[in-house]
Design a protein around this motif. Sequence first.
Motif, PDB file in Angstrom:
ATOM      1  N   GLY A 127       0.826  -1.203   0.000  1.00 53.92           N
ATOM      2  CA  GLY A 127       0.000   0.000   0.000  1.00 53.92           C
ATOM      3  C   GLY A 127       0.858   1.249   0.000  1.00 53.92           C
ATOM      4  N   ASN A 128       0.237   2.389  -0.302  1.00 50.10           N
ATOM      5  CA  ASN A 128       1.022   3.615  -0.384  1.00 50.10           C
ATOM      6  C   ASN A 128       1.479   4.113   0.986  1.00 50.10           C
ATOM      7  N   GLY A 129       0.895   3.616   2.053  1.00 52.67           N
ATOM      8  CA  GLY A 129       1.325   4.000   3.393  1.00 52.67           C
ATOM      9  C   GLY A 129       2.429   3.111   3.930  1.00 52.67           C
ATOM     10  N   ASP A 130       2.761   2.056   3.192  1.00 52.27           N
ATOM     11  CA  ASP A 130       3.813   1.135   3.623  1.00 52.27           C
ATOM     12  C   ASP A 130       5.176   1.667   3.211  1.00 52.27           C
ATOM     13  N   ARG A 131       6.160   1.334   4.007  1.00 49.69           N
ATOM     14  CA  ARG A 131       7.533   1.650   3.596  1.00 49.69           C
ATOM     15  C   ARG A 131       7.932   0.629   2.548  1.00 49.69           C
ATOM     16  N   VAL A 132       8.323   1.130   1.382  1.00 52.69           N
ATOM     17  CA  VAL A 132       8.670   0.246   0.267  1.00 52.69           C
ATOM     18  C   VAL A 132      10.019  -0.408   0.537  1.00 52.69           C
ATOM     19  N   PRO A 133      10.058  -1.726   0.499  1.00 51.05           N
ATOM     20  CA  PRO A 133      11.334  -2.410   0.732  1.00 51.05           C
ATOM     21  C   PRO A 133      12.294  -2.207  -0.434  1.00 51.05           C
TER      22      PRO A 133
END
Length: 146
Positions: free
Chosen positions: A107-113
């Motif tokens: 999701g856009n609120g997740d920190r992208v790995p």
Amino acid sequence: MVAKPIVVAVAATGRSGTPDVLACAVAAARLLRAPLVLAGIAVGERPADAGERPDALRAAVARELHRQADVVPDDVPCTVHARRAASVPEGLRAVAAEEDAQLLVVGNGDRVPRGASCPVLVTPAGTSAPERPAVAAAPAPAAAPA
């Protein structure tokens, strides 16, 4: 030949963005004829972070994953993968690598790995899954020769 799975980051708290992420992941799974792996990360470095039992937090995450798996339509194969990690991005990278994923959906609120072993699709909040989603991704940079 079985298609490589799509790993989907599922918020263990049942955040409101999870339905959007699942809807886009299901659309991608149908398009790519791939199974889904719902991934939940139990964040904590010490067993004390989990409460009385070291596995309590991971078990709670697994319960939420199974609850979310019930929402996935029957025509899309789906499994769950609960993992402990020091951070959500670290855990998602590990799950994507362990599952040999072809795509990681967050999701856009997740920190992208960063440094994931596959392309990462960031799903904007409020996105309704299109009939035929457009997915664009760049491969991760190759490791420098040793």
